[in-house]
Design a protein around this motif. Structure first.
Motif, mmCIF file in Angstrom:
data_model
loop_
_atom_site.group_PDB
_atom_site.id
_atom_site.type_symbol
_atom_site.label_atom_id
_atom_site.label_comp_id
_atom_site.label_asym_id
_atom_site.label_seq_id
_atom_site.Cartn_x
_atom_site.Cartn_y
_atom_site.Cartn_z
ATOM 1 N N HIS A 182 0.842 -1.197 0.000
ATOM 2 C CA HIS A 182 0.000 0.000 0.000
ATOM 3 C C HIS A 182 0.881 1.251 0.000
ATOM 4 N N SER A 183 0.282 2.357 -0.462
ATOM 5 C CA SER A 183 0.999 3.624 -0.559
ATOM 6 C C SER A 183 0.556 4.614 0.512
ATOM 7 N N GLY A 184 -0.190 4.144 1.494
ATOM 8 C CA GLY A 184 -0.693 5.035 2.541
ATOM 9 C C GLY A 184 0.388 5.420 3.529
ATOM 10 N N PRO A 185 0.062 6.311 4.482
ATOM 11 C CA PRO A 185 1.018 6.752 5.491
ATOM 12 C C PRO A 185 1.485 5.599 6.376
ATOM 13 N N ASN A 186 2.642 5.804 7.043
ATOM 14 C CA ASN A 186 3.117 4.811 7.995
ATOM 15 C C ASN A 186 2.153 4.707 9.169
ATOM 16 N N LEU A 187 2.228 3.576 9.868
ATOM 17 C CA LEU A 187 1.264 3.290 10.935
ATOM 18 C C LEU A 187 1.239 4.387 11.984
ATOM 19 N N HIS A 188 2.418 4.910 12.377
ATOM 20 C CA HIS A 188 2.444 5.899 13.456
ATOM 21 C C HIS A 188 1.883 7.255 13.035
ATOM 22 N N HIS A 189 1.599 7.435 11.736
ATOM 23 C CA HIS A 189 0.982 8.683 11.276
ATOM 24 C C HIS A 189 -0.546 8.623 11.330
ATOM 25 N N TRP A 190 -1.105 7.440 11.519
ATOM 26 C CA TRP A 190 -2.558 7.329 11.583
ATOM 27 C C TRP A 190 -3.050 7.800 12.942
ATOM 28 N N ASP A 191 -4.342 8.118 13.023
ATOM 29 C CA ASP A 191 -4.922 8.476 14.311
ATOM 30 C C ASP A 191 -4.933 7.257 15.227
ATOM 31 N N LEU A 192 -5.106 7.491 16.522
ATOM 32 C CA LEU A 192 -4.974 6.409 17.508
ATOM 33 C C LEU A 192 -6.042 5.335 17.332
ATOM 34 N N THR A 193 -7.227 5.735 16.884
ATOM 35 C CA THR A 193 -8.290 4.742 16.681
ATOM 36 C C THR A 193 -7.894 3.759 15.580
ATOM 37 N N THR A 194 -7.352 4.279 14.482
ATOM 38 C CA THR A 194 -6.894 3.402 13.399
ATOM 39 C C THR A 194 -5.762 2.509 13.876
ATOM 40 N N GLN A 195 -4.828 3.071 14.636
ATOM 41 C CA GLN A 195 -3.736 2.257 15.177
ATOM 42 C C GLN A 195 -4.273 1.165 16.092
ATOM 43 N N GLN A 196 -5.364 1.455 16.798
ATOM 44 C CA GLN A 196 -5.927 0.474 17.727
ATOM 45 C C GLN A 196 -6.581 -0.693 17.005
ATOM 46 N N ILE A 197 -7.197 -0.432 15.844
ATOM 47 C CA ILE A 197 -7.943 -1.505 15.164
ATOM 48 C C ILE A 197 -7.122 -2.247 14.124
ATOM 49 N N ILE A 198 -6.016 -1.636 13.645
ATOM 50 C CA ILE A 198 -5.347 -2.201 12.475
ATOM 51 C C ILE A 198 -4.726 -3.569 12.774
ATOM 52 N N GLY A 199 -4.388 -3.809 14.045
ATOM 53 C CA GLY A 199 -3.842 -5.110 14.415
ATOM 54 C C GLY A 199 -4.860 -6.242 14.315
ATOM 55 N N TYR A 200 -6.144 -5.895 14.277
ATOM 56 C CA TYR A 200 -7.202 -6.903 14.185
ATOM 57 C C TYR A 200 -7.664 -7.123 12.746
#
Length: 312
Positions: A182-200
């Motif tokens: 993917h060409s999206g931003p790195n994980l730490h650039h996402w908001d905290l909610t996205t960081q919380q769910i992306i592992g699932y």
């Protein structure tokens, strides 16, 4: 900084007062929306049930107002319901599609804060709203994003995204799959909610299960997945496709295990059938055991001759 025509001109919190009816309780800047303008359009801001929890854009009287009316039903409230709407106000020519997810998230955050902490129905905590509205207005206009701590466990994260058209609605039964390149931003650039769910997001969990396991409100998960879809970080398949893929994977895995087991049996049978032992006696070194395999040499099999001492 956003371009001047894209500025948020005003942000206001309105609610249904049990005695006074629909009213603007707080707005920044003060008196930007006059009482006459609000009275003319309030039926689209504090709405009937059919229009609640939906994005509504009002273009009238020189303003474009974007809101998402919310109703929380509970016997503890006067008239058994808390009805409110936090709206953004723009120039009439502003393209507001990129603010829609901000308005939706604000409605979801305030609902969650009320359900967990009675933030809106408690007079003391409700007095923080003007300060919060001012910070949202300033930071979104200056840099397009903001993070506002509400408590030790609650933070409002907002980001103005580019206009997105023709993105599908995310359903509870949809299964997001992470794309490898993917060409999206790195994980730490996402908001905290996205960081919380992306592992699932593992290609097996559907949206409802992700919300449950990550302990995140379902509408926030849908908004995050839709944002990831826009940036081509994930793709969406239905739960029926996921079931078919899982069955195909399991069949392939079982077939591979069966083939491996069969090969082991064949190799073991071959070795047993072609191997024989020959023992030759020597007078000086005792007994020598040689292992010979037809059609090859002991060295080719990684075997060495070993001398065994006489057992006399």
């Amino acid at each position: 900084m956003l371009k001047a025509p894209d500025f948020i001109k005003c942000i206001f919190f309105s609610e249904f007062h049990p005695k006074k009816g629909p009213k603007i309780t707080y707005q920044v800047p003060s008196n930007y929306i006059s009482k006459e303008v609000f009275d003319a359009v309030h039926v689209y801001i504090i709405t009937k049930p059919d229009l609640q929890n939906r994005l509504i854009t009002i273009n009238a009287l020189g303003h474009k107002i974007v809101g998402c009316p919310v109703c929380i039903d509970d016997h503890k409230y006067k008239r058994n319901a808390l009805i409110f709407n936090l709206c953004l106000v723009f120039d009439v020519l502003t393209q507001t599609c990129k603010y829609e997810i901000v308005v939706k998230k604000l409605a979801t955050y305030l609902t969650q804060l009320e359900l967990e902490r009675e933030f809106l129905s408690n007079a003391d905590s409700k007095q923080r709203l003007p300060e919060i509205l001012q910070e949202i207005l300033t930071k979104l206009n200056m840099c397009g994003h903001c993070s506002i701590p509400m408590s030790e466990s609650n933070t409002i994260h907002l980001k103005v995204s580019p206009c997105v058209t023709d993105l599908p609605m995310i359903e509870e039964q949809d299964v997001p799959i992470l794309l490898p390149d993917h060409s999206g931003p790195n994980l730490h650039h996402w908001d905290l909610t996205t960081q919380q769910i992306i592992g699932y997001i593992d290609g097996f969990n559907h949206v409802l299960r992700i919300a449950s396991e990550a302990d995140v409100e379902i509408n926030l998960v849908k908004a995050c997945v839709q944002n990831l879809l826009h940036y081509k970080v994930v793709k969406i398949i239905s739960i029926f496709q996921q079931h078919q893929m899982s069955q195909s994977y399991l069949r392939a895995k079982n077939y591979k295990k069966s083939v491996s087991s069969l090969l082991l049996v064949m190799v073991a049978t071959c070795l047993i059938s072609v191997m024989y032992l020959s023992c030759t006696a020597t007078s000086l070194q005792g007994q020598q055991l040689e292992i010979c395999v037809l059609g090859t040499t002991p060295m080719a099999l990684g075997l060495m001759k070993r001398n065994l001492h006489s057992m006399d």
